[in-house]
Design a protein around this motif. Structure first.
Motif, short mmCIF file in Angstrom:
data_model
loop_
_atom_site.label_atom_id
_atom_site.label_comp_id
_atom_site.label_asym_id
_atom_site.label_seq_id
_atom_site.Cartn_x
_atom_site.Cartn_y
_atom_site.Cartn_z
N VAL A 100 4.15 12.83 18.20
CA VAL A 100 4.30 14.20 17.66
C VAL A 100 4.32 14.16 16.13
CG1 VAL A 100 5.95 16.09 17.40
CG2 VAL A 100 5.38 15.23 19.68
N ARG A 101 5.04 13.21 15.57
CA ARG A 101 5.13 13.11 14.10
C ARG A 101 3.77 12.83 13.47
NH1 ARG A 101 10.71 9.72 14.03
NH2 ARG A 101 12.13 11.49 14.15
N LEU A 102 2.93 12.11 14.18
CA LEU A 102 1.59 11.84 13.66
C LEU A 102 0.76 13.12 13.55
CD1 LEU A 102 0.66 8.47 15.41
CD2 LEU A 102 1.51 8.83 13.08
N GLY A 103 1.15 14.14 14.29
CA GLY A 103 0.48 15.43 14.20
C GLY A 103 0.80 16.18 12.92
N SER A 104 1.70 15.62 12.10
CA SER A 104 2.05 16.22 10.81
C SER A 104 1.64 15.35 9.63
CB SER A 104 3.56 16.50 10.74
OG SER A 104 3.89 17.61 11.53
N THR A 105 0.82 14.34 9.87
CA THR A 105 0.42 13.44 8.79
C THR A 105 -0.65 14.08 7.90
OG1 THR A 105 -1.18 12.36 10.24
CG2 THR A 105 0.99 11.31 10.02
N ILE A 113 0.51 -6.81 12.18
CA ILE A 113 1.32 -5.74 11.57
C ILE A 113 1.92 -4.91 12.71
CG2 ILE A 113 1.25 -3.68 10.11
CD1 ILE A 113 -1.08 -5.00 8.60
N ASP A 114 3.25 -4.80 12.73
CA ASP A 114 3.90 -4.15 13.87
C ASP A 114 3.80 -2.63 13.83
OD1 ASP A 114 5.92 -3.20 12.14
OD2 ASP A 114 7.27 -4.86 12.60
N ASN A 115 4.16 -2.01 14.95
CA ASN A 115 4.04 -0.55 15.08
C ASN A 115 4.87 0.20 14.05
OD1 ASN A 115 2.15 -0.57 17.09
ND2 ASN A 115 3.59 -0.18 18.75
N SER A 116 6.01 -0.33 13.70
CA SER A 116 6.87 0.33 12.72
C SER A 116 6.15 0.47 11.38
CB SER A 116 8.17 -0.46 12.55
OG SER A 116 8.95 0.07 11.51
N MET A 117 5.50 -0.61 10.93
CA MET A 117 4.76 -0.56 9.67
C MET A 117 3.50 0.30 9.83
SD MET A 117 4.26 -1.12 6.52
CE MET A 117 5.82 -1.98 6.30
N ARG A 118 2.86 0.26 10.97
CA ARG A 118 1.67 1.09 11.20
C ARG A 118 2.02 2.57 11.03
NH1 ARG A 118 -0.88 -1.98 16.58
NH2 ARG A 118 -0.80 -4.05 15.64
N LEU A 119 3.17 2.97 11.57
CA LEU A 119 3.59 4.37 11.46
C LEU A 119 3.93 4.73 10.02
CD1 LEU A 119 5.76 4.57 14.70
CD2 LEU A 119 3.54 5.67 14.31
N LYS A 120 4.54 3.80 9.29
CA LYS A 120 4.84 4.06 7.87
C LYS A 120 3.56 4.25 7.07
CE LYS A 120 9.24 1.60 7.77
NZ LYS A 120 9.96 0.38 7.36
N LEU A 121 2.56 3.44 7.37
CA LEU A 121 1.27 3.56 6.69
C LEU A 121 0.63 4.93 6.99
CD1 LEU A 121 -0.07 -0.03 7.47
CD2 LEU A 121 0.51 0.82 5.19
N LEU A 122 0.71 5.34 8.24
CA LEU A 122 0.11 6.61 8.64
C LEU A 122 0.84 7.81 8.05
CD1 LEU A 122 -0.59 5.68 12.35
CD2 LEU A 122 -2.34 6.38 10.71
N GLN A 123 2.14 7.68 7.87
CA GLN A 123 2.95 8.80 7.38
C GLN A 123 3.06 8.82 5.86
OE1 GLN A 123 6.33 7.95 9.85
NE2 GLN A 123 5.58 9.18 11.54
N LEU A 147 0.83 -1.21 0.00
CA LEU A 147 0.00 0.00 0.00
C LEU A 147 0.86 1.27 0.00
CD1 LEU A 147 -2.83 -0.98 2.51
CD2 LEU A 147 -3.06 -0.69 0.03
N LEU A 148 2.14 1.12 0.31
CA LEU A 148 3.05 2.27 0.32
C LEU A 148 3.56 2.59 -1.08
CD1 LEU A 148 5.16 1.26 3.46
CD2 LEU A 148 3.31 2.94 3.37
N LYS A 149 3.36 1.66 -2.01
CA LYS A 149 3.88 1.82 -3.37
C LYS A 149 2.80 2.33 -4.32
CE LYS A 149 6.85 -2.18 -2.53
NZ LYS A 149 7.10 -3.58 -2.89
N LYS A 150 3.24 2.95 -5.37
CA LYS A 150 2.31 3.45 -6.39
C LYS A 150 1.59 2.28 -7.05
CE LYS A 150 2.15 6.46 -10.41
NZ LYS A 150 2.91 7.24 -11.40
N GLU A 151 0.31 2.48 -7.33
CA GLU A 151 -0.47 1.43 -7.98
C GLU A 151 0.12 1.07 -9.34
OE1 GLU A 151 -5.12 1.72 -6.94
OE2 GLU A 151 -4.35 3.46 -8.01
N VAL A 152 0.18 -0.22 -9.64
CA VAL A 152 0.58 -0.68 -10.97
C VAL A 152 -0.61 -0.56 -11.91
CG1 VAL A 152 1.43 -2.63 -12.33
CG2 VAL A 152 2.31 -2.24 -10.01
N GLU A 153 -1.79 -0.90 -11.38
CA GLU A 153 -3.03 -0.78 -12.15
C GLU A 153 -4.05 -0.03 -11.30
OE1 GLU A 153 -4.55 -4.53 -13.45
OE2 GLU A 153 -2.58 -5.27 -14.08
#
Length: 197
Positions: free
Chosen positions: A91-96, A52-62, A24-30
């Motif tokens: 704090v970083r989530l406040g800039s998403t 899904i771990d917190n690290s990936m959750r944060l990447k998805l949110l950002q 989901l972090l990558k551009k759609e192929v189709e």
């Protein structure tokens, strides 16, 4: 097929969601790929999403991708213990990009004032959010929730160190409001490095 396999084997279901979520972090192929993948994860594989771990959750949110934000927000609100997040992560989530995530951060600040005060060196960083709505929330929050005893000269000067003029002005307002004569020399020394102060 994936849904049936995951129902029969929890470990496999968890591995599948861990492998699929980063796509989901990558551009759609189709066109429509994100919607299909999000449906697969949030409907057919939903019981396995807590894997899904917190690290990936944060990447998805950002991420700047809407489908990633949607999955990240669901995981944040339904499966994440905020105590497992550092104050800097919050704090970083406040800039998403996603307004709902920023509002989650505001709510967290309002309901966890003791932690916000205890970790004030980090929590004041929310003032530098790239979003005006979050900055406006932070100005109001700190004015209403912090008293003279909650501020230290170091934290007040750190606010003045912002490159954002409204945040600098807020720092000057706080220093003026909570000035203590015994800290005068410290303020003078640290603020002398700010030609415009």
């Amino acid at each position: 097929i994936i849904e049936r396999l995951a129902q029969k084997n929890t470990e496999l279901g968890e591995k599948i969601v861990q492998e699929l979520a980063p796509h989901l972090l990558k551009k759609e192929v189709e066109e429509g790929q994100d919607a299909d993948l999000l449906d697969l994860l949030m409907v057919k594989l939903k019981p396995h999403l807590p894997a899904i771990d917190n690290s990936m959750r944060l990447k998805l949110l950002q991420s700047r991708r809407g489908a990633a934000n949607d999955l990240g927000y669901y995981l944040l609100t339904d499966h994440t213990n905020p105590a497992d997040l550092t104050m800097r992560q919050i704090v970083r989530l406040g800039s998403t990009e996603m307004a709902a995530t920023r509002q989650w951060v505001w709510q967290y600040y309002q309901t966890n004032i003791a932690r916000i005060k205890y970790e004030r060196e980090e929590s004041v960083r929310i003032l530098d959010s790239k979003w005006e709505d979050t900055r406006d929330f932070a100005f109001g929050f700190f004015r209403a929730s912090f008293t003279e005893n909650d501020w230290t000269p170091e934290v007040l000067v750190s606010i003045c160190d912002s490159v954002n003029p409204p945040v600098q002005n807020f720092g000057k307002e706080l220093i003026t409001t909570f000035f203590k004569e015994e800290n005068g020399q410290q303020y003078l020394l640290q603020l002398s490095q700010h030609p415009e102060s």
